[in-house]
Motif scaffolding. Structure first.
Motif, PDB file in Angstrom:
ATOM      1  N   SER A  34       8.383 -10.713 -14.418  1.00  0.00           N
ATOM      2  CA  SER A  34       7.398  -9.695 -14.783  1.00  0.00           C
ATOM      3  C   SER A  34       5.968 -10.212 -14.769  1.00  0.00           C
ATOM      4  N   VAL A  35       5.804 -11.493 -14.561  1.00  0.00           N
ATOM      5  CA  VAL A  35       4.457 -12.064 -14.532  1.00  0.00           C
ATOM      6  C   VAL A  35       3.898 -11.939 -13.125  1.00  0.00           C
ATOM      7  N   TRP A  36       2.700 -11.375 -13.038  1.00  0.00           N
ATOM      8  CA  TRP A  36       2.042 -11.231 -11.742  1.00  0.00           C
ATOM      9  C   TRP A  36       0.949 -12.277 -11.630  1.00  0.00           C
ATOM     10  N   ARG A  37       0.961 -12.998 -10.538  1.00  0.00           N
ATOM     11  CA  ARG A  37      -0.046 -14.016 -10.274  1.00  0.00           C
ATOM     12  C   ARG A  37      -1.133 -13.419  -9.395  1.00  0.00           C
ATOM     13  N   ALA A  38      -2.371 -13.661  -9.774  1.00  0.00           N
ATOM     14  CA  ALA A  38      -3.494 -13.051  -9.064  1.00  0.00           C
ATOM     15  C   ALA A  38      -3.584 -13.499  -7.613  1.00  0.00           C
ATOM     16  N   SER A  39      -2.955 -14.623  -7.272  1.00  0.00           N
ATOM     17  CA  SER A  39      -2.997 -15.103  -5.898  1.00  0.00           C
ATOM     18  C   SER A  39      -1.971 -14.409  -5.009  1.00  0.00           C
ATOM     19  N   GLU A  40      -1.127 -13.558  -5.588  1.00  0.00           N
ATOM     20  CA  GLU A  40      -0.076 -12.888  -4.841  1.00  0.00           C
ATOM     21  C   GLU A  40      -0.342 -11.384  -4.817  1.00  0.00           C
ATOM     22  N   LEU A  41       0.179 -10.714  -3.787  1.00  0.00           N
ATOM     23  CA  LEU A  41       0.072  -9.266  -3.701  1.00  0.00           C
ATOM     24  C   LEU A  41       1.004  -8.650  -4.736  1.00  0.00           C
ATOM     25  N   GLY A  42       0.440  -7.876  -5.644  1.00  0.00           N
ATOM     26  CA  GLY A  42       1.232  -7.306  -6.714  1.00  0.00           C
ATOM     27  C   GLY A  42       2.110  -6.159  -6.247  1.00  0.00           C
ATOM     28  N   THR A  43       3.070  -5.822  -7.055  1.00  0.00           N
ATOM     29  CA  THR A  43       3.923  -4.668  -6.794  1.00  0.00           C
ATOM     30  C   THR A  43       3.343  -3.459  -7.519  1.00  0.00           C
ATOM     31  N   ALA A  44       3.546  -2.309  -6.952  1.00  0.00           N
ATOM     32  CA  ALA A  44       3.005  -1.095  -7.554  1.00  0.00           C
ATOM     33  C   ALA A  44       3.804  -0.735  -8.802  1.00  0.00           C
ATOM     34  N   ALA A  50       3.772   6.170   1.791  1.00  0.00           N
ATOM     35  CA  ALA A  50       3.337   5.430   2.970  1.00  0.00           C
ATOM     36  C   ALA A  50       2.055   6.034   3.526  1.00  0.00           C
ATOM     37  N   SER A  51       1.108   5.181   3.869  1.00  0.00           N
ATOM     38  CA  SER A  51      -0.173   5.663   4.386  1.00  0.00           C
ATOM     39  C   SER A  51      -0.074   6.148   5.820  1.00  0.00           C
ATOM     40  N   GLY A  52       0.985   5.768   6.539  1.00  0.00           N
ATOM     41  CA  GLY A  52       1.101   6.095   7.947  1.00  0.00           C
ATOM     42  C   GLY A  52       0.508   5.038   8.850  1.00  0.00           C
ATOM     43  N   TRP A  53      -0.084   3.999   8.263  1.00  0.00           N
ATOM     44  CA  TRP A  53      -0.648   2.876   9.004  1.00  0.00           C
ATOM     45  C   TRP A  53       0.105   1.617   8.592  1.00  0.00           C
ATOM     46  N   ALA A  54       0.887   1.051   9.494  1.00  0.00           N
ATOM     47  CA  ALA A  54       1.680  -0.127   9.151  1.00  0.00           C
ATOM     48  C   ALA A  54       0.788  -1.298   8.772  1.00  0.00           C
ATOM     49  N   GLU A  55      -0.344  -1.455   9.470  1.00  0.00           N
ATOM     50  CA  GLU A  55      -1.242  -2.565   9.166  1.00  0.00           C
ATOM     51  C   GLU A  55      -1.828  -2.434   7.763  1.00  0.00           C
ATOM     52  N   LEU A  56      -2.115  -1.213   7.350  1.00  0.00           N
ATOM     53  CA  LEU A  56      -2.679  -0.993   6.019  1.00  0.00           C
ATOM     54  C   LEU A  56      -1.610  -1.114   4.942  1.00  0.00           C
ATOM     55  N   ASP A  57      -0.434  -0.554   5.179  1.00  0.00           N
ATOM     56  CA  ASP A  57       0.635  -0.628   4.186  1.00  0.00           C
ATOM     57  C   ASP A  57       1.008  -2.072   3.873  1.00  0.00           C
ATOM     58  N   GLU A  59      -0.882  -4.444   3.423  1.00  0.00           N
ATOM     59  CA  GLU A  59      -1.851  -5.039   2.504  1.00  0.00           C
ATOM     60  C   GLU A  59      -2.006  -4.259   1.210  1.00  0.00           C
ATOM     61  N   LEU A  60      -1.296  -3.155   1.056  1.00  0.00           N
ATOM     62  CA  LEU A  60      -1.382  -2.367  -0.169  1.00  0.00           C
ATOM     63  C   LEU A  60      -0.239  -2.722  -1.101  1.00  0.00           C
ATOM     64  N   PRO A  61      -0.488  -2.873  -2.390  1.00  0.00           N
ATOM     65  CA  PRO A  61       0.593  -3.156  -3.332  1.00  0.00           C
ATOM     66  C   PRO A  61       1.674  -2.074  -3.279  1.00  0.00           C
ATOM     67  N   GLY A  62       2.897  -2.497  -3.106  1.00  0.00           N
ATOM     68  CA  GLY A  62       4.007  -1.560  -3.001  1.00  0.00           C
ATOM     69  C   GLY A  62       4.199  -0.996  -1.616  1.00  0.00           C
ATOM     70  N   GLN A 209     -11.934  -2.065   4.748  1.00  0.00           N
ATOM     71  CA  GLN A 209     -12.078  -3.254   3.919  1.00  0.00           C
ATOM     72  C   GLN A 209     -11.506  -2.951   2.540  1.00  0.00           C
ATOM     73  N   ILE A 210     -10.622  -3.794   2.077  1.00  0.00           N
ATOM     74  CA  ILE A 210     -10.026  -3.631   0.755  1.00  0.00           C
ATOM     75  C   ILE A 210     -10.909  -4.367  -0.243  1.00  0.00           C
ATOM     76  N   LEU A 211     -11.661  -3.614  -1.016  1.00  0.00           N
ATOM     77  CA  LEU A 211     -12.566  -4.210  -1.991  1.00  0.00           C
ATOM     78  C   LEU A 211     -11.860  -4.592  -3.280  1.00  0.00           C
ATOM     79  N   LYS A 212     -10.811  -3.861  -3.612  1.00  0.00           N
ATOM     80  CA  LYS A 212     -10.111  -4.120  -4.878  1.00  0.00           C
ATOM     81  C   LYS A 212      -8.671  -3.678  -4.731  1.00  0.00           C
ATOM     82  N   ARG A 213      -7.774  -4.514  -5.177  1.00  0.00           N
ATOM     83  CA  ARG A 213      -6.356  -4.189  -5.188  1.00  0.00           C
ATOM     84  C   ARG A 213      -5.665  -5.076  -6.218  1.00  0.00           C
ATOM     85  N   ARG A 214      -4.435  -4.808  -6.483  1.00  0.00           N
ATOM     86  CA  ARG A 214      -3.664  -5.649  -7.400  1.00  0.00           C
ATOM     87  C   ARG A 214      -3.086  -6.817  -6.588  1.00  0.00           C
TER      88      ARG A 214
END
Length: 269
Positions: A34-44, A50-57, A59-62, A209-214
């Protein structure tokens, strides 16, 4: 006064508390997962679409646009690339989950173009609100009521505390919530857990550009090939890729006179 008997003293003594060791062991075993490390892509923490863009998905949490959260999209100018970015997800949402509500779009929705993207007129509810306060109020009521499959609000002059209020309301909303703001506010703090900057580029591409994400900071831009709905079927290849050099037309030579055949056109003023 007689001293209490041994039996009475035993009854007055509280029973020993049960050992909490098993619960502590279970907590210790579950803690690393359950611990999320800031250096890793978090889970939603909630479902995603799905955004419909594989390249974007990737890089998005979840792996998609988050539900129960606010997504803030910053643009160089309004009505530039909102529909091309969100259109693939809205097509799926409209088909399976309910209406799509637009609050204060800068221009009226172009229904024929949206139909090419898979979103019909019956899927849209357009709320025409001029003042930012009216747009924020309408968005908050819809989000709290969980009344739409997706809410898209254009709030260029919203303050940080107003964005935070929308994010708190979105925590209980099962649909997608997008707010569009100018990219001039990118240095301002935002409570939105997902924040993107999007701009059109040559070749019908979108630069994201992803300015902020988990997760860890994503420094590289993502280029998404995005031709507006309906144009992909009618544009010639050289216009689908404007960066390619234009073909040089062959010069037609008349073998009778031995010079290039030029058609004369007279202009009458």
């Amino acid at each position: 006064m007689n001293a209490p008997s041994l039996q009475q003293a035993a009854l007055a003594t509280p029973p020993p508390l049960p050992s909490s060791r098993p619960s502590a062991d279970r907590l210790a075993a579950a803690l690393p997962a359950s611990v999320w490390r800031a250096s890793e892509l978090g889970t939603a923490p909630a479902p995603v679409r799905a955004s419909g863009w594989a390249e974007l998905d990737a890089e998005l949490p979840g792996g998609g646009w988050p539900c129960q959260a606010l997504t803030e999209i910053l643009l160089p100018c309004t009505a530039s690339c909102e529909w091309r970015l969100t259109g693939p997800a809205l097509r799926t949402v409209a088909a399976n989950h309910g209406p799509i509500v637009l609050i204060g779009p800068p221009v009226p929705p172009h229904v024929p173009g949206l139909m090419h993207a898979g979103v019909g007129a019956r899927d849209l509810v357009w709320i025409q609100a001029e003042k930012v306060a009216e747009r924020l109020w309408a968005a908050e009521q819809l989000i709290r009521a969980n009344a739409a499959a997706a809410v898209l609000a254009w709030v260029p002059q919203a303050r940080s505390e107003q964005i935070r209020r929308l994010q708190i309301s979105a925590l209980r909303c099962e649909g997608l919530v997008f707010v569009f703001r100018p990219d001039s506010v990118c240095q301002q703090a935002s409570a939105a857990p997902l924040r993107l900057r999007v701009a059109p580029r040559a070749g019908w591409a979108l630069e994201v550009q992803i300015l902020k994400r988990r997760g860890a900071l994503h420094e590289d831009a993502i280029l998404l090939p995005s031709v507006p709905g309906g144009l992909a079927e009618v544009l010639p290849p050289r216009l689908l890729q404007p960066g390619l050099p234009l073909p040089v037309p062959a010069v037609e030579v008349s073998h009778v006179v031995g010079r290039a055949a030029v058609r004369s056109v007279s202009v009458v003023h």
